[in-house]
Write an enzyme that holds these catalytic residues in place. Structure first.
Site, PDB file in Angstrom:
ATOM      1  N   GLU A  24      39.394  40.776  31.844  1.00 20.73           N
ATOM      2  CA  GLU A  24      40.094  40.398  33.176  1.00 20.73           C
ATOM      3  C   GLU A  24      41.631  40.351  32.791  1.00 20.73           C
ATOM      4  O   GLU A  24      41.954  39.485  31.824  1.00 20.73           O
ATOM      5  CB  GLU A  24      39.416  39.359  33.592  1.00 20.73           C
ATOM      6  CG  GLU A  24      38.014  39.652  34.103  1.00 20.73           C
ATOM      7  CD  GLU A  24      37.819  40.421  35.480  1.00 20.73           C
ATOM      8  OE1 GLU A  24      38.945  40.654  36.002  1.00 20.73           O
ATOM      9  OE2 GLU A  24      36.499  40.976  35.803  1.00 20.73           O
TER      10      GLU A  24
ATOM     11  N   CYS B 228      33.048  32.834  38.578  1.00 19.08           N
ATOM     12  CA  CYS B 228      33.925  33.061  37.277  1.00 19.08           C
ATOM     13  C   CYS B 228      35.248  33.094  37.399  1.00 19.08           C
ATOM     14  O   CYS B 228      35.964  32.775  36.390  1.00 19.08           O
ATOM     15  CB  CYS B 228      33.503  34.605  37.218  1.00 19.08           C
ATOM     16  SG  CYS B 228      31.788  34.743  36.557  1.00 19.08           S
TER      17      CYS B 228
ATOM     18  N   HIS C 130      34.069  40.126  32.139  1.00 19.96           N
ATOM     19  CA  HIS C 130      32.915  40.351  32.789  1.00 19.96           C
ATOM     20  C   HIS C 130      31.982  41.297  32.061  1.00 19.96           C
ATOM     21  O   HIS C 130      32.440  42.503  31.648  1.00 19.96           O
ATOM     22  CB  HIS C 130      33.315  40.933  34.327  1.00 19.96           C
ATOM     23  CG  HIS C 130      33.090  39.769  35.380  1.00 19.96           C
ATOM     24  ND1 HIS C 130      34.501  39.432  36.019  1.00 19.96           N
ATOM     25  CD2 HIS C 130      32.251  38.950  35.659  1.00 19.96           C
ATOM     26  CE1 HIS C 130      33.956  38.397  36.987  1.00 19.96           C
ATOM     27  NE2 HIS C 130      32.915  38.142  36.772  1.00 19.96           N
TER      28      HIS C 130
END
Ligand code: PCA
Length: 194
Positions: A84, A144, A166
């Protein structure tokens, strides 16, 4: 170098959370079975709750004093291990059973904060090892992202590198062994600086 690995418990319809399995596996295996490049690596499992998830991580950060944190969570609809890039200062009331009001996580703080992991270096290594990899520009607006954003804010003026990854559900296309291999490669990049 000390490296903290976080995962999450199961949530909603997800009866298995591979990020939990990874954090537990990290604690179970020593640097003999998996190459941690001399790093002291510890895993922690976080509750899937806004704020409380990060509080658990922050407690562990206070105790362990890591040089880097790799935070993992499940994205059930994805097929690749996704690094990410950005954490968003936003949460949305979600379909996952929680009913929080939508709004800023930390009022007055920046809209987004970047990952401080060496994303390109990690991606190159992992692709070289034929792991299913991707880059994502949004960790969503659920827990998250909440943990990711609060963590990036926590380390804003420190030298600790941190970021979120992720992972897809565990399957023949992405096994727990591959997640451990990814973690090892990422730690290698952090330890060697490339
Ligand atoms: N995935 C959820 C929260 C916990 C997890 O493993 C998310 O993507 O927000």
């Amino acid at each position: 170098m000390r490296i903290l690995i976080s995962g999450f418990t199961e949530f909603g319809d997800n009866k298995v959370n591979p990020s939990r399995l990874l954090a537990e596996q990290v604690n179970a295996c020593s640097g003999h079975e998996v190459d941690w490049f001399g790093a002291d690596v510890r895993g922690v499992v976080l509750p899937v709750e806004f704020e409380a998830g990060f509080q658990r991580l922050r407690d562990e950060i206070g105790l362990f004093r890591p040089d880097a944190v790799l935070s993992f969570g499940l994205a059930a609809s994805r097929q690749t291990i996704d690094l990410e890039r950005f954490a968003l200062n936003w949460r949305e009331s979600s379909s996952m059973g929680s009913s929080v009001a939508a709004g800023e996580l930390l009022p007055g703080c920046p809209l987004a904060l970047p990952s401080t992991l060496p994303i390109e270096g990690i991606l190159d290594r992992a692709k070289g090892a034929s792991l299913p990899m991707g880059i994502s520009h949004s960790a969503g607006t659920y827990v998250c992202n909440d943990v990711f954003y609060r963590m990036q804010q926590h380390f804003l003026r420190s030298r600790v590198r941190s970021g979120f990854i992720h992972v897809p559900p565990v399957s023949a296309d992405c096994t727990l062994d591959q997640l451990v291999q990814f973690t090892s490669l990422a730690i290698g990049v952090l330890v060697r600086g490339r």
